[in-house]
Design an enzyme around this catalytic site. Sequence first.
Site, PDB file in Angstrom:
ATOM      1  N   HIS A   1    -135.865 -76.584  38.255  1.00  0.00           N
ATOM      2  CA  HIS A   1    -134.862 -77.335  38.272  1.00  0.00           C
ATOM      3  C   HIS A   1    -133.724 -77.124  37.349  1.00  0.00           C
ATOM      4  CE1 HIS A   1    -133.061 -81.101  39.458  1.00  0.00           C
ATOM      5  NE2 HIS A   1    -134.185 -81.830  39.849  1.00  0.00           N
TER       6      HIS A   1
ATOM      7  N   ASP B   1    -133.442 -75.098  61.602  1.00  0.00           N
ATOM      8  CA  ASP B   1    -134.367 -74.480  62.714  1.00  0.00           C
ATOM      9  C   ASP B   1    -134.363 -73.106  62.559  1.00  0.00           C
ATOM     10  OD1 ASP B   1    -135.414 -73.409  65.224  1.00  0.00           O
ATOM     11  OD2 ASP B   1    -134.007 -74.581  66.510  1.00  0.00           O
TER      12      ASP B   1
END
Length: 448
Positions: free
Chosen positions: A166, A389
Amino acid sequence: MADVVVISKSIVRPESYNEGSDRVKIHLTPWDLFFLRSEYPQRGLLYPKPDPETQIISRLKSSLSVALKIFYPFAGRLVKIENEDDKTASFYVDCDGSGVKFIYASAKTVSVSDILKPVNGTVPGFLTGFFPVNGVRSCEGLTESLIAFQVTELIDGVFIGFGYNHMIADGSSFWNFFNTWSEICLTGSNRKEFPPLVLRRWFLNGIDSPIRIPFSEIETPPSPIVDTSSLLQEKIFRFTSGNISELKAKANGEVNSDDRRISSLQAISAFMWRSIVKNSDLDSEEVIHCKLLMDMRRRLNPPLEKECFGNVVCFATATITVGEMVKNGLGWVGLQLNKTVGSKTNEDFRVFAENWVKKPIIPILPNRVAVSNSVIVASSPWFNVYGNDFGWGKPIAVRAGPGNVTEGKLIAYPGIEQGNIEIQTCLSSHVMEKLSNDVEFLKHACVV
Ligand SMILES: *[C@@H]1O[C@H](CO)[C@@H](O)[C@H](O)[C@H]1NC(C)=O
Ligand SMILES: *[C@@H]1O[C@H](CO)[C@@H](O)[C@H](O)[C@H]1NC(C)=O
Ligand SMILES: *[C@@H]1O[C@H](CO)[C@@H](O)[C@H](O)[C@H]1NC(C)=O
Ligand SMILES: *[C@@H]1O[C@H](CO)[C@@H](O)[C@H](O)[C@H]1NC(C)=O
């Protein structure tokens, strides 16, 4: 429990890494260093089963290598400098092309429906095994890769789990990376078609980089890990677009003010917070918090580009008492969230940095000791999750992992159906039990 068998472990490096031009040094801001002890956020996407002819592992790895050429900070490592003169340490990211961890695994007893339709709607514990960096903290980025992947083959699907540091990136930067990677894999595009990464420049006037943190703060021993797994439960609640507009209209209808508009996410967060507190058996004097993780890029002055790569988030915390919440309605709670968000200004952000440099405090997040008086809303329903995708179909679900880190954690995602919002919710089992049977709550949300 599902048996996860690791088939291979490898390191994927950025394509044609150039020591001369690519070896950039990124300095860390107080908001980055604030996350030094936080665990890597982990997320995962469930996909349908690819055609056996599709060589998914080699395709994923080669496109990842191209994506890492663009998003080169992820392929670097954290560096720690010890300043013996004033007994402090400094950190920076060395974009040295070390590469990222890539695990290929198989769980031949798990099917897609075990994840989509779990027993009693509870997020199954076996999912923990599908994530690559369980329990790894930001400071371990000295040796651990700054982003890591695990591709797990199921009976009739594939789960791609990932975790990132992070201090290097927030959700917005992470999803930009992921969208780029999937696009490269799908289309075979060359990196030249993608714009170069916009790095965050040093924007803190009056604060020198690198920031120095006293050894004493860094060496504070980590709090003992309390295994709360038996006490916590996770479920995913879905709000349809109809539910969202209803709650948003209700919240806004309760506040008689034209200049305030409670957003969809604020209305849903207020509704979740109220419903959780209502089922938590807290005393009316108890002070409660709702922390919203916010992207600050456009709020800074001058603003950073929306695509600017890095970690530019902070917490906006609303604090009230249980009594106030009970006495007032949804609109009032929504308004508290709206005001808290509004209070996070450029000045506020910079004052935090100035104060932090004078006295660095590195919290231990997530705190495994159960805290029943706070909820945290992380992630965003506006991230492009379902557009990824890789060449054998779009994702069919998103999950956060691992199972049981902290109580009161709400992870917001878009639902698979346009306009829906899904919230992965982690609560004490007894609160979850009551919430799951709360008729009022179930009028506006359902368990996925
Ligand atoms: C499912 O929920 C029911 C009722 O709350 C409970 O009796 C049962 O033990 C639960 N099953 C599992 C596998 O958790
Ligand atoms: C909870 O976390 C512990 C420690 O990380 C892990 O061993 C356990 O499997 C987890 N349980 C679930 C249900 O995810
Ligand atoms: C909201 O969700 C509940 C439960 O999923 C459903 O029964 C209800 O009809 C929904 N309301 C609207 C306005 O969509
Ligand atoms: C919250 O309130 C401000 C007014 O301070 C308003 O401009 C804004 O649209 C509201 N909603 C959000 C999402 O901030």
